[in-house]
Design a protein around this motif. Structure first.
Motif, short mmCIF file in Angstrom:
data_model
loop_
_atom_site.label_atom_id
_atom_site.label_comp_id
_atom_site.label_asym_id
_atom_site.label_seq_id
_atom_site.Cartn_x
_atom_site.Cartn_y
_atom_site.Cartn_z
N GLY A 127 43.77 142.95 3.28
CA GLY A 127 44.55 143.57 4.35
C GLY A 127 43.84 143.43 5.68
O GLY A 127 42.71 142.98 5.76
N ASN B 18 49.46 142.35 5.38
CA ASN B 18 49.44 143.60 4.60
C ASN B 18 50.60 143.74 3.64
O ASN B 18 50.46 144.38 2.59
N TYR C 280 49.73 149.74 11.89
CA TYR C 280 49.05 149.83 10.60
C TYR C 280 49.81 150.75 9.65
O TYR C 280 50.02 150.43 8.48
N LYS D 213 51.54 149.95 5.95
CA LYS D 213 51.16 150.64 4.72
C LYS D 213 52.31 151.47 4.15
O LYS D 213 52.40 151.66 2.93
#
Length: 251
Positions: free
Chosen positions: A82, A104, A145, A149
């Motif tokens: 990642g 990711n 980010y 995720k």
């Protein structure tokens, strides 16, 4: 423990940080382990290292095929590779959004897609994705980010549903802030690294950063045959950050 004796494992982003700790622990518990990384030069026997860029499908397919051939199959896939990003929703341009999501999220897609034929042939197939506390808690300066995720969390659940009847378990771990090289680089760029580290430590109720070994232990549990009844689960390893609301000290 030797609960992985006779099993094979593939760990992406396995040359450092959480990935390396995971690869080392799987090896110590009996697995034959291959590592995929942009730079596998630090990986040496008995670990097997393969150069791969998870943002490039041809690179992933070639590396997974090579690893599967050397290992004699793949029982366990740890999607750990990642990249990070900082800033609010307006601080990163489209190119940076595409780059981070490509690594990711699509990195997991590419690696799992290449490994699935081997996982289907295993009696102990397990996939563990490295997600983040950022998927379930709003953190400042982490818009991109967190979005990536959050997608990993949702993807984990969808994959678990898609492959449960094929005997493939899919779970993820949600680490808090871990003392890794990436976090170290973030701290180095801060105006006051010591104050930034103190703030990150205070954010977690345990009052400290987590270690890569602590996250690796959770990943290895989910990958192990002892967790044969666990799928579609997100395991928080966050020092209590997600679930605890302690009072300030002295109150």
């Amino acid at each position: 423990m030797s609960d992985f004796s006779g099993l094979t494992a593939l760990v992406t982003g396995g040359a450092s940080g959480i990935g390396r700790a995971t690869a080392d622990l799987l090896l110590a518990r009996g697995a034959d382990v291959a590592v995929l990384d942009l730079d596998p030069s630090t990986v040496s026997g008995p670990l097997r290292g393969y150069a791969a860029d998870v943002s490039d499908d041809a690179s992933v397919r070639s590396a997974v095929a090579g690893a599967a051939d050397a290992l004699g199959g793949i029982d366990i896939l740890v999607n750990n590779a990642g990249t990070g990003a900082t800033g609010t929703v307006e601080d990163n341009d489209d190119a940076e959004w595409h780059r981070v999501l490509d690594v990711n999220v699509l990195g997991i897609v590419r690696t799992t897609r290449a490994a699935l034929p081997h996982l289907r042939a295993s009696a102990h197939a397990a996939v563990v994705n490295t997600c983040s506390i950022a998927a379930t808690a709003g953190l400042p300066q982490r818009a991109l980010y967190s979005a990536s995720k959050g997608a990993v969390h949702a993807l984990t659940l969808a994959m678990a549903a898609d492959h449960v009847r094929e005997g493939i378990r899919v779970n993820c771990v949600n680490p808090g802030t871990v003392d890794t090289p990436w976090v170290g680089r973030l701290l180095d760029r801060a105006a006051d690294p010591a104050a930034e580290r103190a703030a990150l430590e205070a954010r977690q109720p345990m009052g400290r950063l987590l270690s890569a070994d602590e996250v690796a232990a959770a990943i290895v549990y989910l990958a192990s045959p002892v967790a044969a009844g666990v799928t579609g689960t997100a395991l928080a390893v966050d020092g209590g950050m997600q679930g605890l609301r302690p009072r300030p000290e002295g109150r």
